[in-house]
Design a protein around this motif. Sequence first.
Motif, PDB file in Angstrom:
ATOM      1  N   ASN A   5       0.838  -1.203   0.000  1.00  0.00           N
ATOM      2  CA  ASN A   5       0.000   0.000   0.000  1.00  0.00           C
ATOM      3  C   ASN A   5       0.870   1.248   0.000  1.00  0.00           C
ATOM      4  O   ASN A   5       0.567   2.225  -0.663  1.00  0.00           O
ATOM      5  N   ASN A  10      -3.417   2.705  -2.033  1.00  0.00           N
ATOM      6  CA  ASN A  10      -4.520   1.785  -1.823  1.00  0.00           C
ATOM      7  C   ASN A  10      -5.470   1.879  -3.009  1.00  0.00           C
ATOM      8  O   ASN A  10      -6.276   2.782  -3.106  1.00  0.00           O
ATOM      9  N   LYS A  11      -5.369   0.915  -3.921  1.00  0.00           N
ATOM     10  CA  LYS A  11      -6.154   0.944  -5.152  1.00  0.00           C
ATOM     11  C   LYS A  11      -7.655   0.910  -4.858  1.00  0.00           C
ATOM     12  O   LYS A  11      -8.423   1.589  -5.523  1.00  0.00           O
ATOM     13  N   THR A  12      -8.065   0.127  -3.852  1.00  0.00           N
ATOM     14  CA  THR A  12      -9.492   0.017  -3.546  1.00  0.00           C
ATOM     15  C   THR A  12     -10.067   1.376  -3.159  1.00  0.00           C
ATOM     16  O   THR A  12     -11.156   1.741  -3.605  1.00  0.00           O
ATOM     17  N   LYS A  13      -9.328   2.148  -2.363  1.00  0.00           N
ATOM     18  CA  LYS A  13      -9.797   3.486  -1.980  1.00  0.00           C
ATOM     19  C   LYS A  13      -9.894   4.397  -3.198  1.00  0.00           C
ATOM     20  O   LYS A  13     -10.839   5.164  -3.339  1.00  0.00           O
ATOM     21  N   ILE A  15     -10.332   3.472  -6.311  1.00  0.00           N
ATOM     22  CA  ILE A  15     -11.469   3.002  -7.116  1.00  0.00           C
ATOM     23  C   ILE A  15     -12.762   3.555  -6.539  1.00  0.00           C
ATOM     24  O   ILE A  15     -13.620   4.044  -7.272  1.00  0.00           O
ATOM     25  N   GLN A  16     -12.921   3.503  -5.223  1.00  0.00           N
ATOM     26  CA  GLN A  16     -14.136   4.017  -4.575  1.00  0.00           C
ATOM     27  C   GLN A  16     -14.281   5.516  -4.816  1.00  0.00           C
ATOM     28  O   GLN A  16     -15.374   5.998  -5.083  1.00  0.00           O
ATOM     29  N   SER A  96     -11.539  -8.836 -11.020  1.00  0.00           N
ATOM     30  CA  SER A  96     -11.209  -8.341  -9.684  1.00  0.00           C
ATOM     31  C   SER A  96     -11.745  -6.923  -9.486  1.00  0.00           C
ATOM     32  O   SER A  96     -12.201  -6.568  -8.394  1.00  0.00           O
ATOM     33  N   LEU A  97     -11.751  -6.103 -10.544  1.00  0.00           N
ATOM     34  CA  LEU A  97     -12.324  -4.763 -10.453  1.00  0.00           C
ATOM     35  C   LEU A  97     -13.816  -4.854 -10.141  1.00  0.00           C
ATOM     36  O   LEU A  97     -14.322  -4.128  -9.286  1.00  0.00           O
ATOM     37  N   LYS A 100     -14.400  -5.341  -6.582  1.00  0.00           N
ATOM     38  CA  LYS A 100     -14.097  -4.145  -5.799  1.00  0.00           C
ATOM     39  C   LYS A 100     -15.168  -3.075  -5.931  1.00  0.00           C
ATOM     40  O   LYS A 100     -15.292  -2.199  -5.081  1.00  0.00           O
TER      41      LYS A 100
END
Length: 102
Positions: A5, A10-13, A15-16, A96-97, A100
């Motif tokens: 990270n 943090n890719k998930t954050k 993306i959100q 995977s996207l 997420k």
Amino acid sequence: MGLLNFLFGNKTKKIQDFKNRDAVILDVRSKAEYDSGAIPGSKHIPLQQVASKVATIKKWNKPVITCCASGVRSGSAAAILKSNGVEAMNGGGWQSLYRKLD
């Protein structure tokens, strides 16, 4: 915060954040790959056509999350879009996207 990270963010954050701003999901796989399964509502422009479609993509006036099968082509597409002034990020592999985005 883990080392990955720290190094890659943090890719998930991210993306959100993009999703919260009504980002467009752009799948850059081949037509056959896209037709065999894709994120509902995503747009499809094969990687080879992304550079020639930048003007169209800019008209969407939204951030763009690129995806493909594994993340390699979508990384290239995101780089092309960023170099042309489009706010874009590489979402990686479409499956995977999709997980997420839930």
